[in-house]
Design an enzyme around this catalytic site. Sequence first.
Site, PDB file in Angstrom:
ATOM      1  N   THR A  31       0.845  -1.204   0.000  1.00  0.00           N
ATOM      2  CA  THR A  31       0.000   0.000   0.000  1.00  0.00           C
ATOM      3  C   THR A  31       0.875   1.246   0.000  1.00  0.00           C
ATOM      4  OG1 THR A  31      -1.445  -1.326   1.423  1.00  0.00           O
ATOM      5  CG2 THR A  31      -2.100   0.940   1.022  1.00  0.00           C
ATOM      6  N   GLY A  84       1.130   1.551   5.769  1.00  0.00           N
ATOM      7  CA  GLY A  84       0.091   0.532   5.779  1.00  0.00           C
ATOM      8  C   GLY A  84       0.063  -0.172   7.131  1.00  0.00           C
ATOM      9  N   GLY A  97       4.449  -5.093  10.579  1.00  0.00           N
ATOM     10  CA  GLY A  97       5.676  -5.884  10.518  1.00  0.00           C
ATOM     11  C   GLY A  97       5.604  -7.063   9.582  1.00  0.00           C
ATOM     12  N   GLY A  99       5.965  -6.974   6.610  1.00  0.00           N
ATOM     13  CA  GLY A  99       7.070  -6.778   5.668  1.00  0.00           C
ATOM     14  C   GLY A  99       8.424  -6.698   6.346  1.00  0.00           C
ATOM     15  N   GLU A 105       9.755   1.468  10.998  1.00  0.00           N
ATOM     16  CA  GLU A 105       8.424   2.078  10.869  1.00  0.00           C
ATOM     17  C   GLU A 105       7.985   2.702  12.193  1.00  0.00           C
ATOM     18  OE1 GLU A 105       6.482  -0.796   7.419  1.00  0.00           O
ATOM     19  OE2 GLU A 105       6.312  -1.382   9.505  1.00  0.00           O
ATOM     20  N   LYS A 123      -8.274  -5.575   6.677  1.00  0.00           N
ATOM     21  CA  LYS A 123      -7.344  -5.354   7.797  1.00  0.00           C
ATOM     22  C   LYS A 123      -8.070  -4.930   9.085  1.00  0.00           C
ATOM     23  CE  LYS A 123      -3.707  -5.804   5.005  1.00  0.00           C
ATOM     24  NZ  LYS A 123      -2.785  -4.745   4.659  1.00  0.00           N
TER      25      LYS A 123
HETATM   26  C1  5RP Z   1       5.604  -3.726   6.749  1.00  0.00           C
HETATM   27  C2  5RP Z   1       4.248  -3.404   7.225  1.00  0.00           C
HETATM   28  C3  5RP Z   1       3.195  -3.153   6.194  1.00  0.00           C
HETATM   29  O1  5RP Z   1       2.670  -1.889   6.381  1.00  0.00           O
HETATM   30  C4  5RP Z   1       2.113  -4.176   6.374  1.00  0.00           C
HETATM   31  O2  5RP Z   1       2.691  -5.461   6.253  1.00  0.00           O
HETATM   32  C5  5RP Z   1       1.000  -4.004   5.331  1.00  0.00           C
HETATM   33  O3  5RP Z   1       1.485  -4.330   4.078  1.00  0.00           O
HETATM   34  P1  5RP Z   1       0.601  -4.210   2.762  1.00  0.00           P
HETATM   35  O4  5RP Z   1       0.358  -2.756   2.517  1.00  0.00           O
HETATM   36  O5  5RP Z   1       1.461  -4.852   1.701  1.00  0.00           O
HETATM   37  O6  5RP Z   1      -0.686  -4.971   2.976  1.00  0.00           O
HETATM   38  O7  5RP Z   1       3.971  -3.310   8.388  1.00  0.00           O
HETATM   39  O8  5RP Z   1       6.457  -4.035   7.823  1.00  0.00           O
END
Ligand code: 5RP
Length: 233
Positions: A31, A84, A97, A99, A105, A123
Amino acid sequence: MSAQRQKAHAAAAALDYVENGMTLGLGSGSTAEIFLRLLGERVKEGLDVRGVPTSQRTADVARENGVPLIEVDHVDHIAVTIDGADEVDGHFRLIKGGGACLLREKIIAHASDLMVVMVDESKLVDTLGKFPLPVEVDPFGFSLTAGQIYEALRKAGVKAPDVQLRRKGDGLAPLITDGGHYILDCACEAIPDARLADQYLKAIPGMVEHGLFIDIARVVIVGEDTEARVLEL
Ligand code: 5RP
């Protein structure tokens, strides 16, 4: 309708929080990357902003899209962080987390005047914890730390936490974060008291940071099929 489309609506609405001259915290994940592409278009039209990336990947995507970056240690004020999340509850508490970028972050979001979170509808949860809670730990003694994390989550009311080391795509080597740490993914099913979990986890040596973001986000933008819904605390 796809989550991707909902994320795109949320990212487009997040641009409303960006003003000329701002220093922005740039989140990580798919995102956040959609947002970076839209922000890059605005920069090409003359918007003057600079961003502090929360991951190497975000820095790369920002550069590809022409978003100017500034070194985190050259910044004394961040106006807005836009990021995100993996889960959001009704009190704007988050799990982040997925990612593996949660430490950077959280440092950037906590130092910002405002954190804006962009999510698709999937979410939103009543109780955090369906998404396994990522916990960033020092590699030294990580299995001892994992045992203490298990105990901390139990004390915080999680019935049967399952703590697993996150591995790279090959399934063998541990994933290493941008900060040189490991990630332990803690499947909880439900975290009945996120504040208590935060308190117990913080007391563990070797626990670098965890993915519960409490009292940090003030705006949540929920992407829907045809538009975005903006929720403000
Ligand atoms: C990375 C994060 C991201 O914001 C979380 O995993 C959401 O990812 P996405 O936008 O791909 O759904 O916390 O550490």
